[in-house]
Design a protein around this motif. Structure first.
Motif, mmCIF file in Angstrom:
data_model
loop_
_atom_site.group_PDB
_atom_site.id
_atom_site.type_symbol
_atom_site.label_atom_id
_atom_site.label_comp_id
_atom_site.label_asym_id
_atom_site.label_seq_id
_atom_site.Cartn_x
_atom_site.Cartn_y
_atom_site.Cartn_z
ATOM 1 N N ALA A 173 37.577 51.261 44.692
ATOM 2 C CA ALA A 173 38.438 52.248 45.356
ATOM 3 C C ALA A 173 38.739 51.825 46.794
ATOM 4 O O ALA A 173 39.879 51.905 47.259
ATOM 5 C CB ALA A 173 37.772 53.613 45.333
ATOM 6 N N THR A 174 37.729 51.355 47.501
ATOM 7 C CA THR A 174 37.893 50.969 48.906
ATOM 8 C C THR A 174 38.863 49.805 49.058
ATOM 9 O O THR A 174 39.698 49.797 49.969
ATOM 10 C CB THR A 174 36.521 50.588 49.510
ATOM 11 N N HIS A 175 38.766 48.819 48.169
ATOM 12 C CA HIS A 175 39.617 47.629 48.263
ATOM 13 C C HIS A 175 40.967 47.803 47.569
ATOM 14 O O HIS A 175 41.795 46.882 47.606
ATOM 15 C CB HIS A 175 38.896 46.420 47.657
ATOM 16 N N GLY A 176 41.199 48.946 46.936
ATOM 17 C CA GLY A 176 42.481 49.176 46.268
ATOM 18 C C GLY A 176 42.710 48.251 45.089
ATOM 19 O O GLY A 176 43.853 47.868 44.797
ATOM 20 N N ILE A 177 41.634 47.894 44.370
ATOM 21 C CA ILE A 177 41.739 46.937 43.271
ATOM 22 C C ILE A 177 42.678 47.443 42.179
ATOM 23 O O ILE A 177 43.463 46.683 41.601
ATOM 24 C CB ILE A 177 40.350 46.629 42.668
ATOM 25 N N ARG A 178 42.613 48.735 41.882
ATOM 26 C CA ARG A 178 43.469 49.273 40.809
ATOM 27 C C ARG A 178 44.948 49.092 41.130
ATOM 28 O O ARG A 178 45.777 48.992 40.222
ATOM 29 C CB ARG A 178 43.168 50.755 40.573
ATOM 30 N N ASP A 179 45.297 49.037 42.406
ATOM 31 C CA ASP A 179 46.704 48.931 42.799
ATOM 32 C C ASP A 179 47.313 47.574 42.449
ATOM 33 O O ASP A 179 48.543 47.442 42.405
ATOM 34 C CB ASP A 179 46.857 49.179 44.307
ATOM 35 N N VAL A 180 46.463 46.560 42.231
ATOM 36 C CA VAL A 180 47.008 45.236 41.914
ATOM 37 C C VAL A 180 46.957 44.942 40.415
ATOM 38 O O VAL A 180 47.343 43.852 39.987
ATOM 39 C CB VAL A 180 46.267 44.109 42.689
ATOM 40 N N LEU A 181 46.499 45.894 39.623
ATOM 41 C CA LEU A 181 46.378 45.665 38.186
ATOM 42 C C LEU A 181 47.595 46.169 37.422
ATOM 43 O O LEU A 181 48.180 47.197 37.770
ATOM 44 C CB LEU A 181 45.124 46.364 37.640
ATOM 45 N N SER A 182 47.921 45.459 36.371
ATOM 46 C CA SER A 182 48.955 45.900 35.445
ATOM 47 C C SER A 182 48.549 47.233 34.816
ATOM 48 O O SER A 182 47.352 47.494 34.625
ATOM 49 C CB SER A 182 49.120 44.848 34.350
ATOM 50 N N PRO A 183 49.518 48.081 34.470
ATOM 51 C CA PRO A 183 49.195 49.312 33.727
ATOM 52 C C PRO A 183 48.508 49.024 32.393
ATOM 53 O O PRO A 183 47.878 49.919 31.816
ATOM 54 C CB PRO A 183 50.574 49.960 33.507
ATOM 55 N N LYS A 184 48.609 47.784 31.935
ATOM 56 C CA LYS A 184 47.982 47.413 30.657
ATOM 57 C C LYS A 184 46.496 47.072 30.814
ATOM 58 O O LYS A 184 45.807 46.822 29.832
ATOM 59 C CB LYS A 184 48.719 46.209 30.050
ATOM 60 N N ILE A 185 46.017 47.022 32.078
ATOM 61 C CA ILE A 185 44.592 46.784 32.325
ATOM 62 C C ILE A 185 44.025 48.037 32.975
ATOM 63 O O ILE A 185 44.338 48.354 34.121
ATOM 64 C CB ILE A 185 44.355 45.562 33.230
#
Length: 345
Positions: free
Chosen positions: A32-44
């Motif tokens: 959450a802190t590093h915003g990892i989800r923001d760089v992932l495809s909706p398929k991951i």
């Protein structure tokens, strides 16, 4: 491949949907802190599993701590994030407000000085955690015994990871791969998860906690899923070895034995916890049998969220009456909780 290429792959991936789960509260917080989800495809899809020790502690444990804190000769010592966890009726903070003796500490070792300075008072440490923190409690007991301190006890809610992961796999959690907790593996070795990978034919990627380390591990785990490599790979080699640490293993076996224990929202999981051995029962404040998990608010979906069967936003309480300032469930209390981190985004 260089890091930008890994990010490009994860962002542009357009194959079959992949569901990955981190089973570590520190990973949940770092992602959450590093915003990892923001760089992932909706398929991951990244899911947060039962890796926050506060989040999986049953209400009966909190109720027992409150009961102990209200005894005239007893003080409960605990880390700060446990103070606001709801029991079946109230939290430790609320009990303290009506006279309970509760002391916030920064290390279990702080209890040694408290107990020494107040020999006629009993100090109960709220020993919550996973394989990572359990060795610290053995050190506390070593010191108490060596110094002849007899007014220290533990109320244990110690959990081990393999039991929880087995429970998820056996009970319909649709997970394609697990991000294994780096600090647990630093204690246990990466091979700790080999049996699970083989039994359930599912890959594990051991990861550190920095943004780069997480991206590399998620990329590696995604490749393992796509290539059907159902093994454990260590992407945290600077800290994690393959084998167990024999010194720590010996310390844990000296004081603790495996036990069937309750996980908040998931019930009793066989051999997934640690209780003090019979010869050290005089250090136990009544840990056995704390299995009841009555929700403070019956609408809370913490259990489903911890199993990856629901997201925080699926809970009708999320962001409404359940916020970090007024948590209705344990997942909203800790900085490592999935609901807390979803609320922050």
């Amino acid at each position: 491949m260089e890091l930008p290429q890994l990010i490009d792959f994860l962002r542009d991936y357009d194959g079959e949907k992949i569901r990955l789960m981190e089973v570590c509260g520190s990973h949940t917080h770092a992602i959450a802190t590093h915003g990892i989800r923001d760089v992932l495809s909706p398929k991951i899809e990244l899911l947060s599993g039962p890796g926050c020790p506060v989040c999986v502690t049953p209400t009966a444990y909190i109720d027992k701590l409150i009961e102990l804190s209200l005894q005239s000769d007893t003080t409960v010592a605990t880390f700060g994030d446990l103070l606001r966890v709801p029991g079946s009726r109230e939290s430790l903070n609320e009990a303290k407000g009506r006279g309970g003796s509760v002391e916030m500490v920064y290390s279990p070792m702080d209890v040694l000085a408290l107990a020494k300075n107040n020999p006629y008072r009993k100090y109960v440490f709220a020993a919550v955690g996973f394989e990572t923190t359990a060795p610290v409690y053995t050190l506390l007991l070593d010191n108490a015994i060596a110094q002849g301190i007899t007014n220290i006890q533990l109320l244990t809610a110690l959990k081990t990871m393999p039991g929880a992961i087995s429970y998820l796999c056996d009970n319909g959690a649709e997970i394609d791969g697990f991000i294994a907790p780096g600090h647990v593996c630093a204690v246990t070795g990466a091979d700790y998860f080999n049996e699970l990978a083989e039994k359930y034919q599912i890959p594990f990627a051991v990861s550190g906690f920095g943004a780069k380390e997480l991206v590399i591990a998620i990329y590696g785990l995604t490749q393992m899923v796509l290539n059907k490599e159902n093994i454990v790979k260590n992407f945290y080699t600077s800290v994690v070895a393959q084998d167990k640490n024999p010194i720590i293993e010996s310390q844990l076996e000296k004081y603790f034995e495996p036990a069937d224990v309750a996980w908040r929202g998931m019930g009793i999981i066989p051999k997934s916890g640690l209780l003090l051995r019979e010869e050290y029962k005089h250090f136990d404040a009544g840990s056995k049998g704390l299995d009841v998990d009555n929700k403070k608010n019956k609408a809370c979906k913490c259990g489903e969220i911890l199993m990856g069967k629901a997201k925080p936003v699926d809970c009708p309480l999320f962001g409404k009456i359940c916020t970090p300032m007024s948590p209705q469930g344990a997942c909203m209390v800790s900085e490592e909780g999935s609901c807390f981190n979803a609320w922050r985004r």
